[in-house]
Design a protein around this motif. Structure first.
Motif, PDB file in Angstrom:
ATOM      1  N   ALA A  25      23.041 -38.905  16.938  1.00  0.00           N
ATOM      2  CA  ALA A  25      24.021 -39.992  16.943  1.00  0.00           C
ATOM      3  C   ALA A  25      25.101 -39.709  15.906  1.00  0.00           C
ATOM      4  O   ALA A  25      24.815 -39.141  14.854  1.00  0.00           O
ATOM      5  N   ASP A  26      26.330 -40.078  16.243  1.00  0.00           N
ATOM      6  CA  ASP A  26      27.413 -40.002  15.255  1.00  0.00           C
ATOM      7  C   ASP A  26      27.383 -41.255  14.391  1.00  0.00           C
ATOM      8  O   ASP A  26      26.961 -42.323  14.842  1.00  0.00           O
ATOM      9  N   GLU A  27      27.845 -41.113  13.135  1.00  0.00           N
ATOM     10  CA  GLU A  27      27.951 -42.277  12.265  1.00  0.00           C
ATOM     11  C   GLU A  27      29.373 -42.384  11.729  1.00  0.00           C
ATOM     12  O   GLU A  27      30.057 -41.374  11.552  1.00  0.00           O
ATOM     13  N   VAL A  28      29.780 -43.607  11.476  1.00  0.00           N
ATOM     14  CA  VAL A  28      31.098 -43.829  10.863  1.00  0.00           C
ATOM     15  C   VAL A  28      30.969 -44.863   9.749  1.00  0.00           C
ATOM     16  O   VAL A  28      30.075 -45.724   9.788  1.00  0.00           O
ATOM     17  N   ILE A  29      31.823 -44.738   8.752  1.00  0.00           N
ATOM     18  CA  ILE A  29      32.030 -45.853   7.819  1.00  0.00           C
ATOM     19  C   ILE A  29      33.478 -46.291   8.010  1.00  0.00           C
ATOM     20  O   ILE A  29      34.408 -45.477   7.876  1.00  0.00           O
ATOM     21  N   VAL A  30      33.651 -47.535   8.388  1.00  0.00           N
ATOM     22  CA  VAL A  30      34.999 -48.056   8.622  1.00  0.00           C
ATOM     23  C   VAL A  30      35.298 -49.104   7.555  1.00  0.00           C
ATOM     24  O   VAL A  30      34.472 -49.976   7.278  1.00  0.00           O
ATOM     25  N   THR A  31      36.469 -48.983   6.941  1.00  0.00           N
ATOM     26  CA  THR A  31      36.880 -49.909   5.889  1.00  0.00           C
ATOM     27  C   THR A  31      38.195 -50.566   6.303  1.00  0.00           C
ATOM     28  O   THR A  31      39.119 -49.870   6.734  1.00  0.00           O
ATOM     29  N   LEU A  32      38.257 -51.880   6.196  1.00  0.00           N
ATOM     30  CA  LEU A  32      39.520 -52.573   6.488  1.00  0.00           C
ATOM     31  C   LEU A  32      40.524 -52.284   5.383  1.00  0.00           C
ATOM     32  O   LEU A  32      40.154 -52.150   4.217  1.00  0.00           O
ATOM     33  N   THR A  33      41.779 -52.182   5.758  1.00  0.00           N
ATOM     34  CA  THR A  33      42.833 -51.999   4.756  1.00  0.00           C
ATOM     35  C   THR A  33      43.932 -53.033   5.009  1.00  0.00           C
ATOM     36  O   THR A  33      44.088 -53.516   6.132  1.00  0.00           O
ATOM     37  N   ASP A  34      44.656 -53.343   3.953  1.00  0.00           N
ATOM     38  CA  ASP A  34      45.765 -54.300   4.086  1.00  0.00           C
ATOM     39  C   ASP A  34      46.954 -53.666   4.784  1.00  0.00           C
ATOM     40  O   ASP A  34      47.722 -54.342   5.468  1.00  0.00           O
ATOM     41  N   LYS A  35      47.079 -52.365   4.559  1.00  0.00           N
ATOM     42  CA  LYS A  35      48.209 -51.683   5.196  1.00  0.00           C
ATOM     43  C   LYS A  35      47.835 -51.358   6.650  1.00  0.00           C
ATOM     44  O   LYS A  35      46.723 -50.905   6.940  1.00  0.00           O
ATOM     45  N   PRO A  36      48.739 -51.637   7.580  1.00  0.00           N
ATOM     46  CA  PRO A  36      48.428 -51.385   8.985  1.00  0.00           C
ATOM     47  C   PRO A  36      48.252 -49.881   9.262  1.00  0.00           C
ATOM     48  O   PRO A  36      48.578 -49.052   8.409  1.00  0.00           O
ATOM     49  N   GLY A  37      47.750 -49.567  10.443  1.00  0.00           N
ATOM     50  CA  GLY A  37      47.549 -48.172  10.831  1.00  0.00           C
ATOM     51  C   GLY A  37      46.140 -47.707  10.507  1.00  0.00           C
ATOM     52  O   GLY A  37      45.378 -48.396   9.818  1.00  0.00           O
ATOM     53  N   VAL A  38      45.808 -46.555  11.038  1.00  0.00           N
ATOM     54  CA  VAL A  38      44.457 -46.014  10.876  1.00  0.00           C
ATOM     55  C   VAL A  38      44.527 -44.660  10.181  1.00  0.00           C
ATOM     56  O   VAL A  38      45.336 -43.803  10.551  1.00  0.00           O
ATOM     57  N   THR A  39      43.710 -44.490   9.161  1.00  0.00           N
ATOM     58  CA  THR A  39      43.626 -43.216   8.461  1.00  0.00           C
ATOM     59  C   THR A  39      42.205 -42.683   8.565  1.00  0.00           C
ATOM     60  O   THR A  39      41.248 -43.419   8.287  1.00  0.00           O
ATOM     61  N   ILE A  40      42.080 -41.461   9.001  1.00  0.00           N
ATOM     62  CA  ILE A  40      40.753 -40.836   8.965  1.00  0.00           C
ATOM     63  C   ILE A  40      40.685 -40.064   7.656  1.00  0.00           C
ATOM     64  O   ILE A  40      41.385 -39.062   7.470  1.00  0.00           O
TER      65      ILE A  40
END
Lengths: 310, 310
Positions: A30-45
């Protein structure tokens, strides 16, 4: 800001007879991710671990990035997201690697927003990311990875997905030889038309597979695990395929076929110990061809993607 | 010598998406036979009532004659048989007329011998008689007529038949316009190859149909009752087909399609009253085309062929 860890499992698409319509989830890898919300829009990997630097960090080119971007747009979120991806699935393996990353990222970002959408509603975002990965927005990996279980994609216009109940005793062996096929390439090999005779054989097996799973009737599952459409064409790209299949069945598997577009080969068995013996028999054949391989044995995974911690 | 009366019902083969693999039995109409054992070997058809003299009396050219001849040979019987056939099914109607005659004759002759064979074991004899009737030993009418219920013919090499459980509330409307197609002719119209795209659509619907029947999920049955392979080609031989289908669905049917190779049209509904309204709506369209038609409404027949009296 809040962080969430999630995982999503490998999947077997097609399942021999069910080209483009069947897929099921396994328990590992299985793949795992940690996703964190940010105030600045857009997605950064921010980081990808386990891909040997082969996957793009640019969000719009990465399947989990695309899926999260689509989600944020759809729910009209005021947030952005940072993603760390633990890439446990081998790339180009036929185990739904790209799908697992997006499914994990989607359940995480949905949870971070208080789950405004159902798993089914997340599907189109994951499909959109499949388009990035392999050129077509197919659902036969993302649907089982997100929803769990054995899934039927009845059709796409509109998307119509149903879960097929499976017997408690059904174990999957996955053997992944260390060679890589691109889904795009192996799909291209299929012919645009097929003989009606083959189509009829295939749909008999498809119906047999569903009846066999739901009754359950293992003999019927066994007789239905045949593919006269894709396997004869795709198997030529997998060294030793027919010998391996024969050995898997000799070792007690109900049936054996190509997982997705390969090169991973799957087998189904009625007991975990048989599934393990089957895996050893299959790996032995790859050994003889001096091809390294990994073996995974698990039940069909009824859960699919899951939140690991808040 | 002993006589037995038996009946066997009309059947709907294909059921839209399941070309050559699905068939189900209805409750009416049904053919009836009286079979009498004789000391002299061979089979004599003494009388046929209801066919306007169109069916051959010669046993080796008549479906029920062939079926009984095959049975007597297989069980190495010392007896012969005389058959009276009450032909209640219209010929060339797409309701499995030839299959019903053989199925009825087979359960009668089997009973007269003390039932040495199971219903499944009688199937090959009925299939042999289908070869006489329409040039191919198909099972999608004889299997449901003999076994009852909704039947899957998974494959023919070897013959592999499974019964698909159906929901209690599923009613069939059959509307038979008074025009006749020969199975042989309408089969000939189909192309030897089909686009893979259509094949995939079809197998999604086939799997959806089985899942829908077994769960049950009427919405899924409804969405799955589509045929992109045979219907577009065969429907041109049935005047007004698409209007009639539209009217059936407007009147509340889950779906509507060609029964077997036509010209009879079937519809499925969740209530008997709806199935009746659907029948009226369909018949009205044939009336507008000045085509006489018969309407039959019944549940799916779980019993199939049966002995009427000893």
């Amino acid at each position: 800001m809040k962080s969430i860890k999630a995982s999503a499992p490998a999947t077997v698409a097609n399942v021999s007879c069910g080209f483009d319509i069947f897929g099921f989830a396994v328990e590992a890898p299985a793949d795992e991710v940690i996703v964190t919300l940010t105030d600045k829009p857009g997605v950064t990997i921010t980081k990808i671990i386990g891909d040997d630097g082969r996957l793009p960090l640019e969000a719009s080119k990465n399947t989990c990035g695309v899926a999260v971007l689509e989600f944020l747009k759809a729910v009209n979120s005021k947030y952005g997201a940072e993603i760390i991806l633990y890439k446990n699935l081998p790339l180009g393996s036929g185990m739904g690697s790209s799908a697992a990353s997006s499914a994990a990222a989607l359940v995480a970002i949905n949870e971070l927003h208080g789950n405004p959408l159902t798993r089914e509603q997340l599907l189109p975002f994951a499909m959109e990311s499949e388009r990035i990965a392999c050129g077509s927005a197919h659902a036969d990996n993302v649907a089982p990875s997100l929803l769990g279980g054995f899934v039927l994609i009845r059709g796409y216009a509109p998307l119509d997905v149903a879960t097929i109940p499976t017997p408690a005793n059904l174990f999957c062996t996955l053997v992944h030889p260390h060679l890589e096929l691109k889904t795009e390439d192996s799909r291209r090999v299929l012919k645009p038309t097929i003989p009606i005779k083959d189509a009829i054989t295939q749909w008999g097996n498809i119906a047999g597979m569903v009846v066999g799973l739901m009754k359950p009737d293992y003999g019927l599952i066994q007789r239905s695990l045949n593919d006269v459409v894709a396997e004869p064409i795709r198997s030529v790209l997998i060294p030793g395929f027919y010998t391996i299949k024969e050995e898997a069945i000799k070792a007690g598997a109900l049936g054996c076929g190509i997982s997705g577009s390969g090169p991973t080969i799957f087998a189904l068995s009625t007991e975990r110990t048989i599934a393990q013996t089957v895996g050893e028999a299959m790996q032995k054949q790859f050994d003889l061809l001096q091809l390294k391989s990994d073996v995974f044995v698990s039940k069909i995974n009824g859960e699919g993607a899951m939140i690991l911690k808040g």
